[in-house]
Design a protein around this motif. Structure first.
Motif, PDB file in Angstrom:
ATOM      1  N   ASP A 186       0.800  -1.218   0.000  1.00 16.99           N
ATOM      2  CA  ASP A 186       0.000   0.000   0.000  1.00 16.99           C
ATOM      3  C   ASP A 186       0.847   1.289   0.000  1.00 16.99           C
ATOM      4  O   ASP A 186       0.335   2.376   0.234  1.00 16.99           O
ATOM      5  N   THR A 187       2.164   1.193  -0.318  1.00 17.45           N
ATOM      6  CA  THR A 187       3.033   2.368  -0.385  1.00 17.45           C
ATOM      7  C   THR A 187       2.689   3.186  -1.623  1.00 17.45           C
ATOM      8  O   THR A 187       2.623   2.651  -2.731  1.00 17.45           O
ATOM      9  N   PRO A 188       2.483   4.492  -1.457  1.00 16.80           N
ATOM     10  CA  PRO A 188       2.158   5.337  -2.618  1.00 16.80           C
ATOM     11  C   PRO A 188       3.345   5.418  -3.590  1.00 16.80           C
ATOM     12  O   PRO A 188       4.498   5.357  -3.168  1.00 16.80           O
ATOM     13  N   PRO A 189       3.090   5.568  -4.892  1.00 20.07           N
ATOM     14  CA  PRO A 189       4.160   5.630  -5.895  1.00 20.07           C
ATOM     15  C   PRO A 189       5.148   6.771  -5.650  1.00 20.07           C
ATOM     16  O   PRO A 189       6.333   6.631  -5.945  1.00 20.07           O
ATOM     17  N   GLU A 190       4.700   7.885  -5.088  1.00 19.60           N
ATOM     18  CA  GLU A 190       5.601   9.004  -4.820  1.00 19.60           C
ATOM     19  C   GLU A 190       6.684   8.620  -3.811  1.00 19.60           C
ATOM     20  O   GLU A 190       7.851   8.977  -3.952  1.00 19.60           O
ATOM     21  N   LYS A 191       6.266   7.902  -2.771  1.00 14.50           N
ATOM     22  CA  LYS A 191       7.230   7.464  -1.761  1.00 14.50           C
ATOM     23  C   LYS A 191       8.197   6.423  -2.335  1.00 14.50           C
ATOM     24  O   LYS A 191       9.369   6.396  -1.961  1.00 14.50           O
ATOM     25  N   ILE A 192       7.725   5.572  -3.236  1.00 14.22           N
ATOM     26  CA  ILE A 192       8.597   4.577  -3.873  1.00 14.22           C
ATOM     27  C   ILE A 192       9.647   5.292  -4.718  1.00 14.22           C
ATOM     28  O   ILE A 192      10.842   4.962  -4.658  1.00 14.22           O
ATOM     29  N   ILE A 193       9.241   6.282  -5.483  1.00 19.73           N
ATOM     30  CA  ILE A 193      10.183   7.042  -6.320  1.00 19.73           C
ATOM     31  C   ILE A 193      11.191   7.772  -5.442  1.00 19.73           C
ATOM     32  O   ILE A 193      12.395   7.787  -5.725  1.00 19.73           O
ATOM     33  N   ARG A 194      10.723   8.368  -4.337  1.00 21.44           N
ATOM     34  CA  ARG A 194      11.634   9.076  -3.427  1.00 21.44           C
ATOM     35  C   ARG A 194      12.603   8.108  -2.767  1.00 21.44           C
ATOM     36  O   ARG A 194      13.794   8.407  -2.629  1.00 21.44           O
ATOM     37  N   ALA A 195      12.148   6.934  -2.388  1.00 24.26           N
ATOM     38  CA  ALA A 195      13.028   5.928  -1.791  1.00 24.26           C
ATOM     39  C   ALA A 195      14.093   5.493  -2.794  1.00 24.26           C
ATOM     40  O   ALA A 195      15.265   5.323  -2.439  1.00 24.26           O
ATOM     41  N   GLU A 196      13.701   5.335  -4.057  1.00 26.44           N
ATOM     42  CA  GLU A 196      14.655   4.967  -5.100  1.00 26.44           C
ATOM     43  C   GLU A 196      15.709   6.059  -5.275  1.00 26.44           C
ATOM     44  O   GLU A 196      16.896   5.770  -5.417  1.00 26.44           O
TER      45      GLU A 196
END
Length: 181
Positions: A146-156
């Motif tokens: 359930d992690t939002p795509p924005e947080k995934i991109i920021r984590a990357e």
């Protein structure tokens, strides 16, 4: 000669110099003894025959030592590792502290000091960690569904920033201009 600042007193060159002068001293002493005995009038034929049989017995007894000396020559010629480099040999992982005529001393990561005969060091696989051109990093990053795509991109982006930090460049892997060899 060994005390020269150009020669590491714990290095293999110092060991070879000591061995060379030991052999030269032994041969010189034997020559002086034989010459002195011949001048006194002692017959050298029985003495040399006894030395021949004794030499054979000594040669058979000294075989492991000679194997280690030959192994140290192979290490000196091919230089698979040097003092101060991290190696993995026979399951022993640590830093090379000294290379002698008989053995190589490795300080393990646990702090213990191990000594491996040069006969083995010249014949087994030596993984020289100190000469690697790069370090491979392999790890898993787990995230919840359930992690939002924005947080995934920021984590990357954060991970790329962390991994982009340049490492110190080893002098062995660079040429005179500082470029990687």
């Amino acid at each position: 000669i060994v005390a020269s600042p150009k020669i590491d007193p714990e290095g293999i060159q110092a060991s070879y110099i000591r061995a060379l002068f030991g052999v030269v001293g032994f041969v010189a002493g034997a020559a002086i003894l034989i010459y002195g005995l011949s001048r006194v009038g002692v017959s050298l034929v029985p003495l040399l025959a006894g030395v021949g049989f004794g030499g054979l017995a000594i040669a058979l007894a000294a075989r492991p030592t000679l194997e280690n000396i030959i192994g140290s020559f192979m290490i000196f010629l091919y230089k698979p590792y040097r003092v101060g480099q991290r190696v993995n040999v026979l399951g022993q992982f640590g830093t090379v502290e000294s290379i002698g005529l008989r053995s190589t001393k490795i300080r393990l990561l646990t702090g213990h000091l191990t000594s491996i005969p040069n006969e083995k060091m010249a014949t087994v696989e030596v993984e020289n960690i100190g000469r690697r051109p790069h370090i491979r990093r392999l790890f898993n990053v787990t995230i919840t569904y359930d992690t939002p795509p924005e947080k995934i991109i920021r984590a990357e982006e954060i991970l790329k920033e962390i991994l982009a930090v340049p490492e110190a460049v080893d002098s062995e892997t660079t040429d005179s201009s500082g470029e990687l060899a």
